[in-house]
Write a protein that holds these residues in place. Sequence first.
Motif, PDB file in Angstrom:
ATOM      1  N   LEU A 170       0.843  -1.198   0.000  1.00 61.12           N
ATOM      2  CA  LEU A 170       0.000   0.000   0.000  1.00 61.12           C
ATOM      3  C   LEU A 170       0.873   1.241   0.000  1.00 61.12           C
ATOM      4  O   LEU A 170       1.915   1.272   0.635  1.00 61.12           O
ATOM      5  N   LYS A 171       0.444   2.258  -0.771  1.00 60.67           N
ATOM      6  CA  LYS A 171       1.189   3.526  -0.781  1.00 60.67           C
ATOM      7  C   LYS A 171       0.171   4.649  -0.694  1.00 60.67           C
ATOM      8  O   LYS A 171      -0.777   4.682  -1.487  1.00 60.67           O
ATOM      9  N   ALA A 201      -7.578   8.567   1.906  1.00 60.32           N
ATOM     10  CA  ALA A 201      -7.821   7.169   1.542  1.00 60.32           C
ATOM     11  C   ALA A 201      -8.845   6.565   2.493  1.00 60.32           C
ATOM     12  O   ALA A 201      -8.727   6.716   3.706  1.00 60.32           O
ATOM     13  N   ALA A 202      -9.836   5.912   1.924  1.00 59.01           N
ATOM     14  CA  ALA A 202     -10.867   5.250   2.749  1.00 59.01           C
ATOM     15  C   ALA A 202     -10.675   3.746   2.646  1.00 59.01           C
ATOM     16  O   ALA A 202     -10.412   3.219   1.561  1.00 59.01           O
ATOM     17  N   ILE A 203     -10.804   3.081   3.777  1.00 57.46           N
ATOM     18  CA  ILE A 203     -10.697   1.614   3.787  1.00 57.46           C
ATOM     19  C   ILE A 203     -12.084   1.054   4.072  1.00 57.46           C
ATOM     20  O   ILE A 203     -12.697   1.394   5.087  1.00 57.46           O
ATOM     21  N   VAL A 204     -12.573   0.229   3.165  1.00 52.91           N
ATOM     22  CA  VAL A 204     -13.888  -0.387   3.360  1.00 52.91           C
ATOM     23  C   VAL A 204     -13.728  -1.912   3.304  1.00 52.91           C
ATOM     24  O   VAL A 204     -12.690  -2.418   2.881  1.00 52.91           O
ATOM     25  N   ASP A 235     -10.160  10.297  -1.994  1.00 55.24           N
ATOM     26  CA  ASP A 235      -9.466  10.184  -3.281  1.00 55.24           C
ATOM     27  C   ASP A 235      -9.361   8.716  -3.684  1.00 55.24           C
ATOM     28  O   ASP A 235      -9.478   8.374  -4.850  1.00 55.24           O
ATOM     29  N   THR A 236      -9.102   7.884  -2.676  1.00 57.19           N
ATOM     30  CA  THR A 236      -8.812   6.479  -2.955  1.00 57.19           C
ATOM     31  C   THR A 236      -9.687   5.585  -2.089  1.00 57.19           C
ATOM     32  O   THR A 236      -9.919   5.908  -0.923  1.00 57.19           O
ATOM     33  N   ILE A 237     -10.156   4.489  -2.667  1.00 57.65           N
ATOM     34  CA  ILE A 237     -10.919   3.518  -1.876  1.00 57.65           C
ATOM     35  C   ILE A 237     -10.135   2.208  -1.867  1.00 57.65           C
ATOM     36  O   ILE A 237      -9.788   1.680  -2.923  1.00 57.65           O
ATOM     37  N   ILE A 238      -9.859   1.769  -0.646  1.00 58.88           N
ATOM     38  CA  ILE A 238      -9.116   0.515  -0.478  1.00 58.88           C
ATOM     39  C   ILE A 238     -10.111  -0.502   0.052  1.00 58.88           C
ATOM     40  O   ILE A 238     -10.708  -0.298   1.104  1.00 58.88           O
ATOM     41  N   CYS A 239     -10.291  -1.566  -0.700  1.00 59.47           N
ATOM     42  CA  CYS A 239     -11.305  -2.541  -0.299  1.00 59.47           C
ATOM     43  C   CYS A 239     -10.626  -3.786   0.254  1.00 59.47           C
ATOM     44  O   CYS A 239      -9.836  -4.429  -0.446  1.00 59.47           O
ATOM     45  N   MET A 240     -10.910  -4.089   1.533  1.00 59.65           N
ATOM     46  CA  MET A 240     -10.281  -5.246   2.178  1.00 59.65           C
ATOM     47  C   MET A 240     -11.247  -6.408   2.324  1.00 59.65           C
ATOM     48  O   MET A 240     -12.454  -6.227   2.498  1.00 59.65           O
ATOM     49  N   GLY A 241     -10.708  -7.599   2.270  1.00 62.59           N
ATOM     50  CA  GLY A 241     -11.486  -8.808   2.522  1.00 62.59           C
ATOM     51  C   GLY A 241     -10.527  -9.887   2.960  1.00 62.59           C
ATOM     52  O   GLY A 241      -9.401  -9.969   2.434  1.00 62.59           O
ATOM     53  N   CYS A 289      -8.623   1.620  -5.622  1.00 57.63           N
ATOM     54  CA  CYS A 289      -8.852   2.403  -6.837  1.00 57.63           C
ATOM     55  C   CYS A 289      -9.197   3.833  -6.462  1.00 57.63           C
ATOM     56  O   CYS A 289      -9.529   4.119  -5.310  1.00 57.63           O
ATOM     57  N   SER A 290      -9.140   4.729  -7.445  1.00 61.19           N
ATOM     58  CA  SER A 290      -9.549   6.100  -7.159  1.00 61.19           C
ATOM     59  C   SER A 290     -11.066   6.092  -7.014  1.00 61.19           C
ATOM     60  O   SER A 290     -11.749   5.246  -7.607  1.00 61.19           O
ATOM     61  N   SER A 291     -11.593   7.021  -6.235  1.00 61.95           N
ATOM     62  CA  SER A 291     -13.042   6.987  -5.987  1.00 61.95           C
ATOM     63  C   SER A 291     -13.819   7.217  -7.284  1.00 61.95           C
ATOM     64  O   SER A 291     -14.936   6.729  -7.424  1.00 61.95           O
ATOM     65  N   THR A 292     -13.205   7.887  -8.264  1.00 60.69           N
ATOM     66  CA  THR A 292     -13.918   8.093  -9.535  1.00 60.69           C
ATOM     67  C   THR A 292     -14.023   6.781 -10.310  1.00 60.69           C
ATOM     68  O   THR A 292     -14.911   6.615 -11.141  1.00 60.69           O
ATOM     69  N   ASP A 293     -13.102   5.854 -10.041  1.00 60.64           N
ATOM     70  CA  ASP A 293     -13.157   4.546 -10.730  1.00 60.64           C
ATOM     71  C   ASP A 293     -14.010   3.544  -9.970  1.00 60.64           C
ATOM     72  O   ASP A 293     -14.093   2.382 -10.340  1.00 60.64           O
TER      73      ASP A 293
END
Length: 253
Positions: free
Chosen positions: A22-23, A30-33, A205-211, A219-223
């Motif tokens: 992760l960078k 950055a949001a982690i969901v 700006d960024t959404i980090i999806c964890m599982g 990805c960027s929130s626009t994507d």
Amino acid sequence: MIELIDVNLFIEQKQILKDINLKIQKGEFAAIVGPNGSGKTTLLNIIAGILKPTSGKVLIFGKSELSAEDRRKISYVPQKVTSFNQSFPMSVLEAVLLGLSPKKRFFDRFSEQDLKKAVEILKRLQIENLKDRLIGHLSGGQQQRVFLARALISSPEILILDEPTVGIDSKSEELLFDILGQKKKEGTTILMVTHDVYAVTHHADTIICMGDGTIYTACSSTDFSPSKFESVYKYRVKKIEHKHSYIPKKELT
Ligand SMILES: Nc1ncnc2c1ncn2[C@@H]1O[C@H](COP(=O)(O)OP(=O)(O)OP(=O)(O)O)[C@@H](O)[C@H]1O
């Protein structure tokens, strides 16, 4: 600003985090969901230095070992678990001033300027009227805002928030995102765990999806597209636009 390289964490032989890379850049939000138990809070604890990885590297400000001064540049508002005992003898103002303690020496007293700063932050969070109340007498949502004020008073370079929107009403949530937007403009790096996917696609700006203890997608929130979440939430996800929080819903068909 924040970099994790091949981070793994085992607790009592159970792998909690797997191959995390992760960078996050300075000034990025950055949001982690991800579903319950996917490792979001554990990841925050690793970044905040509360937990050490079993293997891999964590670089904050480009360093793997942080000085006390570096640590003071990081504010962490943990997930709210319990409320304060009703008779806990601390006022809201005192609780907010505590956010400055790491920057003080043991016998230093709070200055007039510190008090002014605390009141300004309480005003910004629209809870100035609560400043003399005992923290244990506040509602859960009010306490959340006090914790945020305590984290903001030291003007951190990195702000880490674990589910800050839990228990707060939609007006307070809007205010929170306004303040975070302002902090981002000032160059603060923000890392936030949330279940409020709808809100973060509009603000982060960024959404980090964890599982399952790993990062499935970042990805960027626009994507953002619901398909990016389906493999993690393990059901079909449909994006429904509405004014309030968005939690991926299982499709009925
Ligand atoms: N100290 C611990 N000892 C053993 N297992 C732990 C410990 N801390 C966390 N875990 C486990 O690690 C996994 C990830 O927990 P974590 O709290 O990071 O999840 P989360 O994604 O933040 O969940 P939630 O959305 O419910 O807050 C869970 O299965 C949890 O039971």
